[in-house]
Design a protein around this motif. Structure first.
Motif, PDB file in Angstrom:
ATOM      1  N   TYR A  90     -17.158   4.038  -4.487  1.00 49.09           N
ATOM      2  CA  TYR A  90     -16.000   3.551  -5.242  1.00 49.09           C
ATOM      3  C   TYR A  90     -14.739   4.405  -5.132  1.00 49.09           C
ATOM      4  CZ  TYR A  90     -16.607   7.113  -8.837  1.00 49.09           C
ATOM      5  OH  TYR A  90     -16.648   8.295  -9.495  1.00 49.09           O
ATOM      6  N   ASN A  91     -14.901   5.694  -4.863  1.00 49.68           N
ATOM      7  CA  ASN A  91     -13.695   6.529  -4.854  1.00 49.68           C
ATOM      8  C   ASN A  91     -13.361   7.098  -3.475  1.00 49.68           C
ATOM      9  OD1 ASN A  91     -15.765   8.323  -4.713  1.00 49.68           O
ATOM     10  ND2 ASN A  91     -15.277   9.427  -6.588  1.00 49.68           N
ATOM     11  N   ILE A  92     -13.765   6.373  -2.463  1.00 53.63           N
ATOM     12  CA  ILE A  92     -13.426   6.766  -1.085  1.00 53.63           C
ATOM     13  C   ILE A  92     -12.392   5.780  -0.549  1.00 53.63           C
ATOM     14  CG2 ILE A  92     -14.407   6.877   1.264  1.00 53.63           C
ATOM     15  CD1 ILE A  92     -15.138   9.315  -0.472  1.00 53.63           C
ATOM     16  N   THR A  93     -11.433   6.293   0.206  1.00 51.67           N
ATOM     17  CA  THR A  93     -10.367   5.427   0.720  1.00 51.67           C
ATOM     18  C   THR A  93     -10.786   4.796   2.062  1.00 51.67           C
ATOM     19  OG1 THR A  93      -9.308   7.137   2.040  1.00 51.67           O
ATOM     20  CG2 THR A  93      -8.675   7.036  -0.288  1.00 51.67           C
ATOM     21  N   PRO A  94     -10.099   3.713   2.464  1.00 50.65           N
ATOM     22  CA  PRO A  94     -10.427   3.116   3.767  1.00 50.65           C
ATOM     23  C   PRO A  94     -10.303   4.118   4.919  1.00 50.65           C
ATOM     24  CG  PRO A  94      -9.076   1.617   2.503  1.00 50.65           C
ATOM     25  CD  PRO A  94      -9.138   2.889   1.714  1.00 50.65           C
ATOM     26  N   ARG A  95      -9.274   4.963   4.863  1.00 51.92           N
ATOM     27  CA  ARG A  95      -9.091   5.920   5.973  1.00 51.92           C
ATOM     28  C   ARG A  95     -10.273   6.902   6.033  1.00 51.92           C
ATOM     29  NH1 ARG A  95      -4.303   6.764   8.245  1.00 51.92           N
ATOM     30  NH2 ARG A  95      -3.074   6.383   6.367  1.00 51.92           N
ATOM     31  N   GLU A  96     -10.688   7.385   4.857  1.00 53.58           N
ATOM     32  CA  GLU A  96     -11.806   8.336   4.824  1.00 53.58           C
ATOM     33  C   GLU A  96     -13.105   7.668   5.283  1.00 53.58           C
ATOM     34  OE1 GLU A  96     -10.088  10.978   1.083  1.00 53.58           O
ATOM     35  OE2 GLU A  96     -11.454   9.308   0.727  1.00 53.58           O
ATOM     36  N   ALA A  97     -13.276   6.404   4.884  1.00 55.25           N
ATOM     37  CA  ALA A  97     -14.483   5.680   5.301  1.00 55.25           C
ATOM     38  C   ALA A  97     -14.508   5.545   6.826  1.00 55.25           C
ATOM     39  CB  ALA A  97     -14.519   4.304   4.641  1.00 55.25           C
ATOM     40  N   VAL A 118      -5.922  -4.675  10.991  1.00 54.35           N
ATOM     41  CA  VAL A 118      -6.358  -5.557   9.894  1.00 54.35           C
ATOM     42  C   VAL A 118      -5.333  -5.580   8.755  1.00 54.35           C
ATOM     43  CG1 VAL A 118      -8.809  -5.273  10.408  1.00 54.35           C
ATOM     44  CG2 VAL A 118      -7.744  -3.783   8.729  1.00 54.35           C
ATOM     45  N   GLU A 119      -4.156  -5.014   9.029  1.00 54.27           N
ATOM     46  CA  GLU A 119      -3.041  -4.983   8.061  1.00 54.27           C
ATOM     47  C   GLU A 119      -3.448  -4.287   6.760  1.00 54.27           C
ATOM     48  OE1 GLU A 119      -1.643  -9.004   7.749  1.00 54.27           O
ATOM     49  OE2 GLU A 119      -0.971  -9.038   9.826  1.00 54.27           O
ATOM     50  N   LEU A 120      -4.007  -3.102   6.907  1.00 58.47           N
ATOM     51  CA  LEU A 120      -4.429  -2.347   5.729  1.00 58.47           C
ATOM     52  C   LEU A 120      -3.760  -0.969   5.677  1.00 58.47           C
ATOM     53  CD1 LEU A 120      -6.354  -2.979   3.370  1.00 58.47           C
ATOM     54  CD2 LEU A 120      -8.172  -1.818   4.602  1.00 58.47           C
ATOM     55  N   THR A 121      -2.740  -0.774   6.505  1.00 54.41           N
ATOM     56  CA  THR A 121      -2.099   0.547   6.587  1.00 54.41           C
ATOM     57  C   THR A 121      -1.543   0.970   5.230  1.00 54.41           C
ATOM     58  OG1 THR A 121      -1.538   0.026   8.849  1.00 54.41           O
ATOM     59  CG2 THR A 121      -0.399   1.900   7.873  1.00 54.41           C
ATOM     60  N   ASP A 122      -0.919   0.030   4.516  1.00 53.93           N
ATOM     61  CA  ASP A 122      -0.283   0.392   3.237  1.00 53.93           C
ATOM     62  C   ASP A 122      -1.302   0.835   2.191  1.00 53.93           C
ATOM     63  OD1 ASP A 122       2.079  -0.200   4.355  1.00 53.93           O
ATOM     64  OD2 ASP A 122       2.313  -2.169   3.414  1.00 53.93           O
ATOM     65  N   SER A 123      -2.525   0.356   2.308  1.00 49.66           N
ATOM     66  CA  SER A 123      -3.551   0.719   1.314  1.00 49.66           C
ATOM     67  C   SER A 123      -4.600   1.659   1.899  1.00 49.66           C
ATOM     68  CB  SER A 123      -4.248  -0.543   0.809  1.00 49.66           C
ATOM     69  OG  SER A 123      -3.301  -1.457   0.338  1.00 49.66           O
ATOM     70  N   ALA A 124      -4.264   2.276   3.020  1.00 50.42           N
ATOM     71  CA  ALA A 124      -5.249   3.116   3.719  1.00 50.42           C
ATOM     72  C   ALA A 124      -5.706   4.296   2.877  1.00 50.42           C
ATOM     73  CB  ALA A 124      -4.666   3.617   5.034  1.00 50.42           C
ATOM     74  N   ASP A 125      -4.843   4.742   1.947  1.00 49.58           N
ATOM     75  CA  ASP A 125      -5.192   5.917   1.138  1.00 49.58           C
ATOM     76  C   ASP A 125      -5.446   5.559  -0.330  1.00 49.58           C
ATOM     77  OD1 ASP A 125      -4.971   7.751   3.317  1.00 49.58           O
ATOM     78  OD2 ASP A 125      -2.802   7.414   3.234  1.00 49.58           O
ATOM     79  N   THR A 126      -5.758   4.288  -0.559  1.00 48.65           N
ATOM     80  CA  THR A 126      -6.109   3.859  -1.913  1.00 48.65           C
ATOM     81  C   THR A 126      -7.631   3.825  -2.022  1.00 48.65           C
ATOM     82  OG1 THR A 126      -4.159   2.466  -1.921  1.00 48.65           O
ATOM     83  CG2 THR A 126      -5.813   1.980  -3.595  1.00 48.65           C
TER      84      THR A 126
END
Lengths: 303, 364
Positions: A90-97, A118-126
């Motif tokens: 739950y607390n890992i970001t897409p970039r870290e995954a 996949v157009e996820l750059t803006d939320s890569a660190d959420t």
């Protein structure tokens, strides 16, 4: 040339329940193949056997020429998987995954580039729990695509998503298709399969009840196109006076015919009564109509 | 097993842990908070009266008058010790930091004008030494100014270190950090199974043994850090009389490792046998709290009724706390070897049982 996935007479039983009862199909290279079916039809069991997550009871299965039950470790670098109900810590970001998968699988990939695709750059660190449903699914797709796979399994990728998120994911799938990836898409959204799939197999109660291209399935099992009319109270008597056979479905009067030309001529005849018509919908039979009828008929037959 | 995958997951898990406020609170901050609370209560600082053990070997009116004088200072609570007892042993047994020995010839010397009394203090406690000066000042005021006689105090350090309640809380709180091993597994395993995160991690090639190895390394490191903080806070802030000798250091780390494996295995078993987080939480509390209160973490086992002492003999945490007490307070390895062996056997047995069960579970 053999397909990228070949399934022959696949069976899977859980105790007394036979979930898959002798399924056979083949997926070609660069093809989007969709398994359709109601809940509990055996789609996910079939896909999880192909993904090496479950053992089959009998039958032959090859994925890229290998048996997934024995060679999944080797296949992991060339196969991408988005499982049903994708979830992550739950607390890992897409970039870290993505960094984690890159390190673990020893890949050369650029996570930033995949996230952009996949157009996820803006939320890569959420962190995962703060992503929207659509963004979570995109993260799952990004993980599946990180190894630049030749074959991607997408198990109900748009389940529970809002229409905007669904369309955004369709775009990603179309992009994958354009890059020549083979895709096995499991869904119970018929419009999704009709739009994205080259080949479709409808599974019900553990067996394939229809297969082919969406067009082939519709034309093979086509029964009737229809006109749906709503309007003034006089409309029903107008149709009767013209001796046009019709039935009521809710607020609509429905005229069915197996010939689209016949329906066009009825529309022509109704021109003079346009003042009494509020809605006029000319509807060709879709994959969804065929699916609902076939699955419904099966259920009725079983009962 | 591939070490690179173990390390990748270790990195991922560390990030997740450090971001989890509750995880950091329970594993690092809560034990330190307990240390501060117990240290403040049982440490030697504070404004309450200091207990002094007084042994009157003289038994004369003059000597009993001295006892009254000490009592009247308002600084000391007098604890009379029979002349037949050994004063320093009594102090050690009752964890009293100060003692006053009134010699048998007190009256004779008093009548001659000058008499010395011995004030025994705990050298590891600076307040204890300062108490001798407090007593000297009080006696000076009463005797020299009031009677013209001199009753002088000569301080003498206690040759054997006294244990204080705070000393016992350090191994106890280290035992408390062991229970994080249970908690980590009991909540993580059903959560990961329910949300199919194990399956998702397996797409990176991570196997069950690799996940278990990675988790063990992580919790071993984090537990050592947590225990080190407790040790340093206990010694630095509250003057706890504990230490780890170089020869016992390895054994102490081994005991912590055995403890962690034991409690992680208990947590893993409970996590595998429960099917959702809610049930896991109940099971976790059922295991956690009895173990916490019956294993000598907060209360000495000797104070419990005999039936509870029997229960505590079946709890692995009891042996963990005993082993650390022996290594850190009494520095007596041979006396705690049985506890260490029991810990070793428990950790190996529970690890085998839990990992075998894990290998059979489908959605893990």
């Amino acid at each position: 040339m053999p397909g990228i996935v070949e399934v022959r007479n696949l069976r899977k039983s859980y105790a007394k329940l036979e979930a898959v009862k002798g399924i056979s199909f083949e997926v070609g290279y660069g093809e989007v193949f969709s398994l359709l079916g109601p809940n509990g039809a055996g789609k996910t069991t079939t896909v999880e056997i192909l993904e090496g997550l479950r053992k089959r009871s009998s039958g032959d299965v090859t994925v890229m020429g290998r048996d997934p039950e024995k060679s999944m470790n080797e296949l992991r670098t060339t196969v991408g998987i988005l499982p049903q109900d994708f979830n992550f810590i739950y607390n890992i970001t897409p970039r870290e995954a993505l960094d984690y998968y890159k390190e673990s699988l020893g890949l050369e990939a650029d996570p930033g580039e995949v996230l952009a695709r996949v157009e996820l750059t803006d939320s890569a660190d959420t962190v995962f729990e703060k992503l929207s449903g659509g963004q979570k699914q995109k993260m799952g797709v990004a993980i599946a695509l990180l190894n630049d796979p030749d074959l991607v399994f997408l198990d109900e990728p748009t389940a529970g998503l809002d229409p905007v998120s669904r369309r955004a994911l369709w775009k990603v799938i179309e992009d994958m298709k354009a890059r020549g990836k083979s895709i096995i898409l499991t869904t119970h959204y018929l419009d999704e399969a009709e739009k994205l799939a080259d080949h479709v197999a409808i599974v019900n109660r553990g067996v394939i009840i229809a297969s082919g291209t969406p067009k082939e399935i519709v034309s093979m099992h086509h029964k009737a196109d229809r006109i749906m009319l709503s309007g003034s109270d006089k409309l029903q008597s107008i149709l009767s006076s013209m001796q046009i056979h019709h039935k009521r479905e809710g607020r609509y009067l429905v005229i069915e015919s197996d010939s689209i030309d016949a329906l066009f001529s009825i529309v022509e005849r109704l021109k003079g009564s346009s003042g009494d018509i509020e809605d006029l919908i000319l509807k060709r039979e879709t994959l969804e109509d065929v699916f609902v009828r076939m699955v419904g008929e099966e259920a009725a037959y079983e009962n | 097993m591939k070490i690179s995958r173990v390390m990748s997951y270790l990195k991922l898990h560390s990030k997740s842990f450090l971001r989890s406020k509750s995880g950091v609170f329970f594993v690092i901050l809560l034990p330190v908070l307990f240390m501060v609370i117990f240290g403040s209560i049982f440490g030697s600082s504070g404004e309450s009266k200091a207990t002094v053990a007084v042994q009157n070997l003289s038994g004369t009116n003059e000597s009993w008058n001295l006892v009254k004088v000490i009592n009247k200072t308002g600084v000391f609570t007098v604890n009379l010790v029979s002349p037949n007892e050994n004063l320093t042993s009594y102090m050690a047994a009752n964890t009293i930091d100060q003692g006053v020995l009134i010699p048998a010839n007190f009256s004779t010397n008093y009548n001659l004008g000058v008499v010395f009394i011995k004030f025994i203090y705990n050298p590891s406690d600076q307040v204890s030494l300062a108490m001798s000066q407090v007593l000297q000042n009080a006696l000076l005021k009463y005797y020299t100014e009031g009677t013209g006689k001199t009753v002088a105090v000569y301080p003498a350090a206690l040759s054997t270190q006294l244990t204080k309640p705070v000393d016992y809380y350090i191994p106890g709180l280290m035992g408390f950090t062991m229970l994080n091993g249970i908690n980590s597994m009991i909540y993580q395993v059903p959560n990961y199974r329910e949300k199919k995160i194990f399956r998702q991690l397996s797409f990176a090639g991570l196997t069950k043994p690799e996940w278990l190895a990675s988790s063990t390394i992580f919790y071993f490191i984090i537990t050592l850090v947590s225990d080190l903080i407790i040790y340093l806070v206990g010694r630095g802030l509250y003057g706890a009389n504990i230490s780890i000798s170089p020869e016992n250091l390895l054994m102490t780390v081994l005991v912590i490792f055995f403890g962690l494996i034991t409690f992680m295995s208990v947590g893993l078993l409970a996590g595998l046998l429960t099917h959702n987080e809610e049930t896991a939480s109940v099971v976790g509390n059922v295991i956690f709290f009895p173990m916490l209160f019956l294993s000598g973490v907060f209360f000495p086992i000797s104070l419990m009724p005999s039936y509870l002492q029997t229960v505590s003999a079946f709890l692995p945490l009891t042996y963990f706390v005993k082993a650390l007490n022996g290594l850190m307070i009494y520095h007596n390895l041979s006396s705690v070897l049985p506890s260490i062996i029991i810990m070793g056997i428990a950790s190996v047995t529970l690890f085998i049982v839990s990992s075998r069960l894990a290998s059979r579970v489908d959605n893990m």
